[in-house]
Design a protein around this motif. Structure first.
Motif, PDB file in Angstrom:
ATOM      1  N   SER A  20       0.827  -1.202   0.000  1.00  0.00           N
ATOM      2  CA  SER A  20       0.000   0.000   0.000  1.00  0.00           C
ATOM      3  C   SER A  20       0.867   1.261   0.000  1.00  0.00           C
ATOM      4  O   SER A  20       1.916   1.311   0.643  1.00  0.00           O
ATOM      5  CB  SER A  20      -0.912   0.002   1.224  1.00  0.00           C
ATOM      6  N   TYR A  22      -0.035   4.049   1.291  1.00  0.00           N
ATOM      7  CA  TYR A  22      -0.275   4.801   2.521  1.00  0.00           C
ATOM      8  C   TYR A  22      -0.516   3.840   3.687  1.00  0.00           C
ATOM      9  O   TYR A  22      -1.632   3.717   4.189  1.00  0.00           O
ATOM     10  CB  TYR A  22      -1.480   5.726   2.342  1.00  0.00           C
ATOM     11  N   PRO A  23       0.538   3.135   4.136  1.00  0.00           N
ATOM     12  CA  PRO A  23       0.372   2.204   5.256  1.00  0.00           C
ATOM     13  C   PRO A  23       0.143   2.958   6.560  1.00  0.00           C
ATOM     14  O   PRO A  23       0.475   4.131   6.688  1.00  0.00           O
ATOM     15  CB  PRO A  23       1.705   1.455   5.270  1.00  0.00           C
ATOM     16  N   ARG A  27      -4.869   0.432   8.292  1.00  0.00           N
ATOM     17  CA  ARG A  27      -4.864   0.461   6.830  1.00  0.00           C
ATOM     18  C   ARG A  27      -4.325  -0.861   6.280  1.00  0.00           C
ATOM     19  O   ARG A  27      -3.524  -1.526   6.928  1.00  0.00           O
ATOM     20  CB  ARG A  27      -4.004   1.617   6.315  1.00  0.00           C
ATOM     21  N   THR A  31      -2.686  -3.569  -1.559  1.00  0.00           N
ATOM     22  CA  THR A  31      -3.914  -3.278  -2.301  1.00  0.00           C
ATOM     23  C   THR A  31      -3.731  -3.721  -3.748  1.00  0.00           C
ATOM     24  O   THR A  31      -2.611  -3.775  -4.259  1.00  0.00           O
ATOM     25  CB  THR A  31      -4.259  -1.774  -2.282  1.00  0.00           C
ATOM     26  N   SER A  46      -8.082  -5.618  -0.775  1.00  0.00           N
ATOM     27  CA  SER A  46      -7.218  -5.067   0.270  1.00  0.00           C
ATOM     28  C   SER A  46      -6.756  -6.214   1.155  1.00  0.00           C
ATOM     29  O   SER A  46      -7.541  -7.109   1.481  1.00  0.00           O
ATOM     30  CB  SER A  46      -7.974  -4.036   1.112  1.00  0.00           C
ATOM     31  N   TRP A  48      -4.413  -7.514   4.665  1.00  0.00           N
ATOM     32  CA  TRP A  48      -3.761  -7.199   5.931  1.00  0.00           C
ATOM     33  C   TRP A  48      -2.890  -8.373   6.363  1.00  0.00           C
ATOM     34  O   TRP A  48      -3.290  -9.535   6.236  1.00  0.00           O
ATOM     35  CB  TRP A  48      -4.790  -6.927   7.021  1.00  0.00           C
TER      36      TRP A  48
END
Length: 202
Positions: A20, A22-23, A27, A31, A46, A48
């Motif tokens: 990502s 913008y970690p 978040r 992605t 998305s 995680w």
């Protein structure tokens, strides 16, 4: 004489995610997108990174959990509006000891990976998983390889989606592969050199 075995055509889709931009707390770590097998139904994905401790060994196990959009990029505006919020009514699907909610997926490290190059392509996937696309009665299988972008060096997790095969279908694919190998061997074989009689070819 054995009858020819009709090979099974296995529809496939695509899976690709990258770190990502913008970690941060809460978040996603990755992605990208995921596609239904045999179609162009592509949805945002998305991912995680998570950990849990194995009750038997005490080992800390890393796995990945993901969420997909409720609609496809290819859906019309009306269909996208209608599908928003649909996962709340989606059915949870189970397979073996896995239970996956609608529009969710899980991915685990492949502990049987041997990194050998197999006959029909790359080695075994680095990760395997299951995806509940929010419709249908079967989980979708995910096979993922960890790669680096050739130009930027950035990590990419990419692979394929497909519907899991039954034991009968796996056996049929194995038999068709064996038959294909036999045909290839026969087709590549060269005729035996003619026997010589008295110094001359027969």
């Amino acid at each position: 004489m054995d009858q020819p075995v009709t090979p099974i055509t296995q529809p496939r889709g695509d899976f690709i995610v990258s770190p990502s931009r913008y970690p941060g707390k809460g978040r996603p770590n990755f992605t990208g997108s995921i596609t239904m097998p045999g179609s162009d139904t592509k949805m945002r994905a998305s991912v995680w990174k998570n950990e849990y401790r194995d009750d038997k060994t005490g080992e800390l196990i890393t796995y990945y959990s993901g969420q997909t959009a409720e609609y496809s990029y290819n859906d019309s505006i009306e269909d996208q509006l209608e599908k928003i919020g649909s996962s709340a009514n989606g059915k949870t699907l189970e397979e073996a000891n896995l239970s996956v909610k609608a529009n969710r997926f899980v991915i685990f490290k492949n502990n049987t990976k041997d990194y050998s190059v197999e006959k029909h392509g790359e080695g075994k996937p680095d990760f395997w998983g299951r995806w509940n696309p929010g419709h249908g009665d079967k989980l979708v299988a995910i096979g993922v390889w960890a790669r680096k972008n050739k130009e930027t060096g950035q990590l990419i997790l990419s692979g394929q989606t497909q519907y899991p095969l039954t034991k009968e279908e796996v056996e049929q694919m194995r038999m068709s592969d064996q038959q294909h190998d036999a045909l290839e061997t026969f087709g590549d074989s060269k005729p035996a050199a003619p026997r010589r009689r008295g110094g001359r070819a027969a």
